[in-house]
Structure formats: structure tokens, C-alpha cells
Design a protein around this motif. Sequence first.
Motif, PDB file in Angstrom:
ATOM      1  N   SER A 173      35.679  38.596  48.656  1.00  0.00           N
ATOM      2  CA  SER A 173      35.167  39.175  47.417  1.00  0.00           C
ATOM      3  C   SER A 173      33.670  39.447  47.523  1.00  0.00           C
ATOM      4  N   TRP A 174      32.940  38.527  48.158  1.00  0.00           N
ATOM      5  CA  TRP A 174      31.494  38.718  48.328  1.00  0.00           C
ATOM      6  C   TRP A 174      31.206  39.914  49.230  1.00  0.00           C
ATOM      7  N   LEU A 175      31.935  40.018  50.336  1.00  0.00           N
ATOM      8  CA  LEU A 175      31.739  41.148  51.238  1.00  0.00           C
ATOM      9  C   LEU A 175      32.109  42.464  50.561  1.00  0.00           C
ATOM     10  N   GLN A 176      33.176  42.431  49.765  1.00  0.00           N
ATOM     11  CA  GLN A 176      33.586  43.644  49.052  1.00  0.00           C
ATOM     12  C   GLN A 176      32.499  44.085  48.067  1.00  0.00           C
ATOM     13  N   GLY A 177      31.904  43.124  47.360  1.00  0.00           N
ATOM     14  CA  GLY A 177      30.820  43.458  46.432  1.00  0.00           C
ATOM     15  C   GLY A 177      29.603  44.001  47.161  1.00  0.00           C
ATOM     16  N   LEU A 178      29.308  43.444  48.339  1.00  0.00           N
ATOM     17  CA  LEU A 178      28.169  43.917  49.126  1.00  0.00           C
ATOM     18  C   LEU A 178      28.375  45.355  49.581  1.00  0.00           C
ATOM     19  N   LEU A 189      36.188  48.428  51.796  1.00  0.00           N
ATOM     20  CA  LEU A 189      36.074  47.548  50.630  1.00  0.00           C
ATOM     21  C   LEU A 189      37.416  47.392  49.916  1.00  0.00           C
ATOM     22  N   LEU A 190      38.269  48.434  49.967  1.00  0.00           N
ATOM     23  CA  LEU A 190      39.613  48.297  49.400  1.00  0.00           C
ATOM     24  C   LEU A 190      40.424  47.254  50.178  1.00  0.00           C
ATOM     25  N   SER A 191      40.275  47.264  51.489  1.00  0.00           N
ATOM     26  CA  SER A 191      40.980  46.271  52.309  1.00  0.00           C
ATOM     27  C   SER A 191      40.505  44.866  51.971  1.00  0.00           C
ATOM     28  N   LEU A 192      39.201  44.695  51.830  1.00  0.00           N
ATOM     29  CA  LEU A 192      38.657  43.380  51.470  1.00  0.00           C
ATOM     30  C   LEU A 192      39.131  42.966  50.077  1.00  0.00           C
ATOM     31  N   ALA A 193      39.171  43.922  49.155  1.00  0.00           N
ATOM     32  CA  ALA A 193      39.601  43.602  47.797  1.00  0.00           C
ATOM     33  C   ALA A 193      41.073  43.192  47.768  1.00  0.00           C
ATOM     34  N   VAL A 194      41.914  43.925  48.504  1.00  0.00           N
ATOM     35  CA  VAL A 194      43.341  43.586  48.547  1.00  0.00           C
ATOM     36  C   VAL A 194      43.541  42.197  49.147  1.00  0.00           C
ATOM     37  N   LEU A 195      42.835  41.908  50.251  1.00  0.00           N
ATOM     38  CA  LEU A 195      42.974  40.592  50.883  1.00  0.00           C
ATOM     39  C   LEU A 195      42.514  39.491  49.945  1.00  0.00           C
ATOM     40  N   SER A 196      41.406  39.717  49.254  1.00  0.00           N
ATOM     41  CA  SER A 196      40.898  38.712  48.323  1.00  0.00           C
ATOM     42  C   SER A 196      41.888  38.462  47.196  1.00  0.00           C
ATOM     43  N   VAL A 197      42.474  39.532  46.652  1.00  0.00           N
ATOM     44  CA  VAL A 197      43.424  39.384  45.546  1.00  0.00           C
ATOM     45  C   VAL A 197      44.694  38.683  46.009  1.00  0.00           C
ATOM     46  N   VAL A 198      45.201  39.056  47.181  1.00  0.00           N
ATOM     47  CA  VAL A 198      46.423  38.434  47.695  1.00  0.00           C
ATOM     48  C   VAL A 198      46.227  36.926  47.851  1.00  0.00           C
ATOM     49  N   LEU A 199      45.098  36.530  48.429  1.00  0.00           N
ATOM     50  CA  LEU A 199      44.843  35.102  48.629  1.00  0.00           C
ATOM     51  C   LEU A 199      44.681  34.381  47.293  1.00  0.00           C
ATOM     52  N   ASN A 200      43.993  35.012  46.354  1.00  0.00           N
ATOM     53  CA  ASN A 200      43.836  34.390  45.038  1.00  0.00           C
ATOM     54  C   ASN A 200      45.168  34.274  44.308  1.00  0.00           C
ATOM     55  N   VAL A 201      46.026  35.271  44.475  1.00  0.00           N
ATOM     56  CA  VAL A 201      47.323  35.254  43.800  1.00  0.00           C
ATOM     57  C   VAL A 201      48.241  34.198  44.399  1.00  0.00           C
ATOM     58  N   LEU A 202      48.169  33.997  45.699  1.00  0.00           N
ATOM     59  CA  LEU A 202      49.009  32.980  46.338  1.00  0.00           C
ATOM     60  C   LEU A 202      48.592  31.567  45.955  1.00  0.00           C
ATOM     61  N   GLY A 203      47.334  31.397  45.590  1.00  0.00           N
ATOM     62  CA  GLY A 203      46.816  30.064  45.285  1.00  0.00           C
ATOM     63  C   GLY A 203      47.621  29.293  44.250  1.00  0.00           C
ATOM     64  N   PRO A 204      47.825  29.835  43.032  1.00  0.00           N
ATOM     65  CA  PRO A 204      48.588  29.085  42.028  1.00  0.00           C
ATOM     66  C   PRO A 204      50.014  28.744  42.458  1.00  0.00           C
ATOM     67  N   HIS A 205      50.651  29.678  43.170  1.00  0.00           N
ATOM     68  CA  HIS A 205      52.022  29.398  43.603  1.00  0.00           C
ATOM     69  C   HIS A 205      52.062  28.217  44.573  1.00  0.00           C
ATOM     70  N   ILE A 206      51.149  28.203  45.531  1.00  0.00           N
ATOM     71  CA  ILE A 206      51.107  27.083  46.476  1.00  0.00           C
ATOM     72  C   ILE A 206      50.669  25.814  45.767  1.00  0.00           C
ATOM     73  N   LEU A 207      49.741  25.920  44.824  1.00  0.00           N
ATOM     74  CA  LEU A 207      49.300  24.747  44.067  1.00  0.00           C
ATOM     75  C   LEU A 207      50.449  24.183  43.236  1.00  0.00           C
ATOM     76  N   GLY A 208      51.355  25.067  42.797  1.00  0.00           N
ATOM     77  CA  GLY A 208      52.528  24.584  42.068  1.00  0.00           C
ATOM     78  C   GLY A 208      53.398  23.677  42.926  1.00  0.00           C
ATOM     79  N   GLN A 209      53.398  23.875  44.234  1.00  0.00           N
ATOM     80  CA  GLN A 209      54.142  22.994  45.126  1.00  0.00           C
ATOM     81  C   GLN A 209      53.554  21.585  45.111  1.00  0.00           C
ATOM     82  N   ALA A 210      52.225  21.516  45.013  1.00  0.00           N
ATOM     83  CA  ALA A 210      51.599  20.187  44.905  1.00  0.00           C
ATOM     84  C   ALA A 210      52.027  19.513  43.616  1.00  0.00           C
TER      85      ALA A 210
END
Length: 637
Positions: A132-137, A39-60
Motif C-alpha cells: 500500500s505504501w509503495l502504491q501510494g508513492l 500501482l494497480l498490481s501493488l493495489a491488487v496485491l495489498s487488497v488481496v492480502l488484507n482481505v485474506l487476513g480476517p478469514h485466516i484470523l477466523g481460524q484462530a
Amino acid sequence: MRPGAINPGAPGQKAKSFKPTLSRLLGRLAPERPAIIGLLSLAVLSVVLNVLGPHILGQATNLIFDGVVGRQLPAGVDKAEAIEQLRAEGQDRLADMLSGMAVIPGVGVDFDAVGRVLTIVLALYVVAGLCSWLQGLVLNQVIQRAVRGLRAEVEDKIHRLPLSYFDRHARGDLLSRVTNDVDNIAQSLQQTLSQLLMSVLSVLGILAMMVWISPLLALVALITVPLVVVVTSQIAQRSRPHFVDQWRYTGMMNATVEEAYAGHEVVQAFGRAGAVEEEFDERNERLFQASYRAQFVSGLIMPAIMFLGNLNYVLVAVIGGLRVASGNLSLGEVQAFIQYTRQFTQPLTQIGAMMNVLQSGVASAERVFEVLDADEQSADPVVEDKRAVDRGRIEFDHVSFRYEPQTPLIDDLSLVAEPGQLVAIVGPTGAGKTTLVNLIMRFFEVDSGKITMDGVDITRMSRDRLRSRIGMVLQDTWLFHGTIRENIAYGKPQATEEEILAAARAAYVDRFVHSLPNGYDTVIDEEGGGVSAGEKQLITIARAFLAKPSVLILDEATSSVDTRTELLVQQAMATLRSNRTSFVIAHRLSTIRDADLILVMENGEIVEQGTHDLLLRSHGAYWRLYNAQFAGVVAEA
């Protein structure tokens, strides 16, 4: 109430500190280490992807803004020429901003590139949501398994606690610890661990992105973090005692309700409903005040963090705008940074919001751990004495016992009960009659001396083996929810139908059971609904008869039956006493005239012993008790 019993409303013990209790609670998740790593691995992956989102959206955002500005510039010139032209026209601020942009003069918005960026962002958020859903499960499964283990451990612990523990603790409060507090732990962990884990990882990930985009703005954003930590810790520290009071008063109120419900008829008979309501209202008011203060104080955390977050947002927006105007940052980077600022504040707010829930859970954990840490009854012997104990010879050899060290009860008691004897124990209230049989059952341990069964020290036997040789019928009957057949067979579940019917006939249960709607399949509850008090007593006697023990203990067992039924039960017991020892605690002396041995107890000592006729001729303590009942003579103090 035995010596040492306490008022259910007495204040609880001082609560343990927060950190050790929380550490111990989280330590119960250690067996789930593989699942926690997952679940820590799932949480880290979920956070990394969420954190990258705004930066990539800033390129748009940059693509759109660059396209809008580029279309306004004259075509046929490059970016450097456009900047020189703006400086020549005295528009240095616009030229500085243009220098930090990737514009192509005369070219508008590249919508294909914008679409690709948005598609990437959408894919990132979809995968992040799935993680995030899998981590919560997984976390839910981990917590539920841990709480299931905790609940089972508490249940096992209750069976290992000495009877004295239950004398000192209100039953309603103990039930509240086993049910309400354990459930609150599960809910608190479920609500907080997932949020706290994601929030902490989000803070770290967002902080890394903020420093990468602009160390200066990151420093500005971090100004409020120490304030958030100080405010949260101070408020949490002040709210914690109120959460402890909340769950303590919950247990006290449950004790009041449980007592009033169990003794409803007595309450009504003595007109005490008003007093019970007053006591309930008083404890309910205490619970209300404690709950209100706990929620009010802890509720200050989120508004305080939101205020500091908004202050942070204003500082970042102003300084970020100046950096865009100077060309040191692009508009997309500032937009991404502002998003990170809001996201940075959000997990801090969530941490603050979860603190009150965590405080409540830790307060419940303290109460549960108090039960788990309570002193247990002495352990069964590692090497058990396996000699046969089927005849039922009981010997007290210089036995002494006290509930409280400073209060003498039984001192240097010696007696022998031979197999087949009917031993009656009489005496005034508080003389130690019930204590005597409780010592035989090892509900309490003797302070000195020893008790033997057929020559075997009962402390050298396991409690299960000892108690399987003893049948006990109490004055306070207790039936479990189930059929009459199941209640009779409670002490011997493997009994055959013939054995159940034989015990029922011996105890004269068969005499009334056929008048019930479904005979032996009639369902009764734990309070014995549907049968009279005397019939309940007969069922409990049949339950003891079915076990065919070596020793029978009857604590005023026929007090609830009529005179005719009492005579019939005594006749049935006479046939069952062959080669078995019977102890009868009696207040009605007419029921023990044929006893082989009568023990008269006063202040924990046997002051007289002998047969009925012999004791009457001696004109001693038994004679005074007998005349007080049958001759109207006032017993001497």
C-alpha cells in the motif's frame, strides 16, 4: 476597458457535465500507463492480502473456541459419540452447533497452532502495508508529473491566447485558474485516486470472500448497497453546483484583491477604501455561502452511509448468530464475516467521503479546461517569408479592424511610414491610436487589408521574428524583479556590459543609477520600488534602445519624465532613428513638433496628416487640438 471587456464579477459560463470532465482529467494520466499498471498490481496485491487476513484470523478464533468447548467434553469419546449423548439429553441446539465444529473431546486450546495462524496474519498485514505504501508513492509521482504537465500546458496556452482574451477576463480570476485551481486538482487527485482505487478493489475482494463464506449473509449485506449508491449519487449531484460556485467566487474575490492591491495608491487617494472593503465583503460572503453549502451538502454523504452500514451490521450479526447456533457456520466464519461487513462498509464510506473532494477537483478542472479550450491567436505561417526586414518601412494597405463586429473602429486605413521617419499619432481618446500600433505588433489581427514591413506581409512572418524587429515603450511601465542591469537587458539577454552601459547612457539612466545603493546591481521589484516613475520610464526606454530594433513604438513614453529629461531623451532617440521608423503616440503636442509626419485620428480614421506647421496652417482637427492645449480654446465636440 476595451469594447467587449466584462465585469470581473459577471457570472461564469455554464459548467460542463461531471463525467466528461472527469474522463478528460483522468485521460491526462494515459502517458503514465506503465506506472499505472505497476500501482494497480501493488493495489491488487495489498487488497488481496488484507482481505485474506480476517478469514485466516477466523481460524484462530475457531481453534480457541474449539479448544474451550473440547476441554468441557468428557475425554475418551469421539465427536460423534459426544453429539449423540447431547441429543439423548435433549440438547439438540448444542448438538447442532457442535456438529459444525472441529472439536476433540477432552483436548484444550492448541496454542502452537494459534500462534502459527497469528504469525501468518501478521506477515500478511505487514506485506499488505508495504504494498500500500509503495502504491501510494507511485501514485503520487504519477499525479505530480501529470499536474506538472497540465501546469506547463496552461502556461504555454496563456502565451498563445490573443490579447482580446485578457481584455474579457479579470486578471485575478485568470491567475486563480492557473494557480489555485491547478493546485486544487493536484490535491483532489492525490486524495481521491488512491482511496477510490483501494476502496473499489476492497469492495470487490471483500464481496468475493463474503459470498464464499455464506451466500445468504452476503445477500443480506448487499441489501444496503443500492441504497448507498442512490444516496451518494443524489447528494453528490446536489453538491456539485455549489463546488462550481465556490471556485468561481474564489476567482472573483482574487480579482478584487488583485485590483485593490495593484491600485492601492489610487484607492487611498480617492478615498475608496470603504467601497473596496464593501465589495470584498460582498464577494467574500458569496464565497462563504457557496463553500458552506458545498461542504454541508456533501458532508451528508458519510453520515448517511454510516447509518446504512450500522443497519447492515445489525442484520448480519443477528442472522449470523442464528446460523452458528444451527451449526451451518462456525463462530470464526461469523467473526470473519462481521469483520468483512465492517470492512465492506468502510470503503463505501470512504468513497462517499471522497466524492466531495472529487467534486471540488472536477469543478477546478472545468475552469482550467475552459482556459485550455479558449480560441488561440492565429498560428504562425508554416512557410515563413524570409526576406530581410531591417529598414523599417511600414505600410497600411486598406486596413480595417473592429473589436466588436457591430462597432466600427478602423475602416479602410492606408498610410506609409518610411525608414528614418518619426511618425506621430494624435487624436482624442478612443480614436484608435493605440490600436494602430497594436496591429503592427500583431496583438490583434486585421479584419481586412494588410500591413507590410519592408514589403513583407507581417502575417507571413512569425510573431517572434516580427516583434524582435520592433522596440516598444508603453505609457504604463513594467519592471521585473531583478537588478537594473537585468531589466535593461531583458529584451537582449546576451548583451555585453558595454552594450548595456551604452543603452543606459543613451536613455540617461546612467545619470541617476550611480546614486543608488548598488548602482546597476540595485535590485528592484516588478513595481519599480526604489526608483521614481520617471526613472522607471527611462529604464524601459533603455531596454528598447538596447534591442536596436528596426521600428520604435513609443506610447506616450515620456509622459512620466520631467521636461529637461524629456528633451534629453528626444535627442537620444534622434540619433537612434537613423534608418529606423518611429511611431510616437502623443497627447502632449509639444513633444512632436519635429515629427516628419503627424497623423490625426478620429473614430479610427486619419482625418489629417502632415507636418506640424502645415497642419497648424490648415486650421483643422490638429489646429483645434493644439489650441485646446496651448491657447485655452475649447475643442469642438
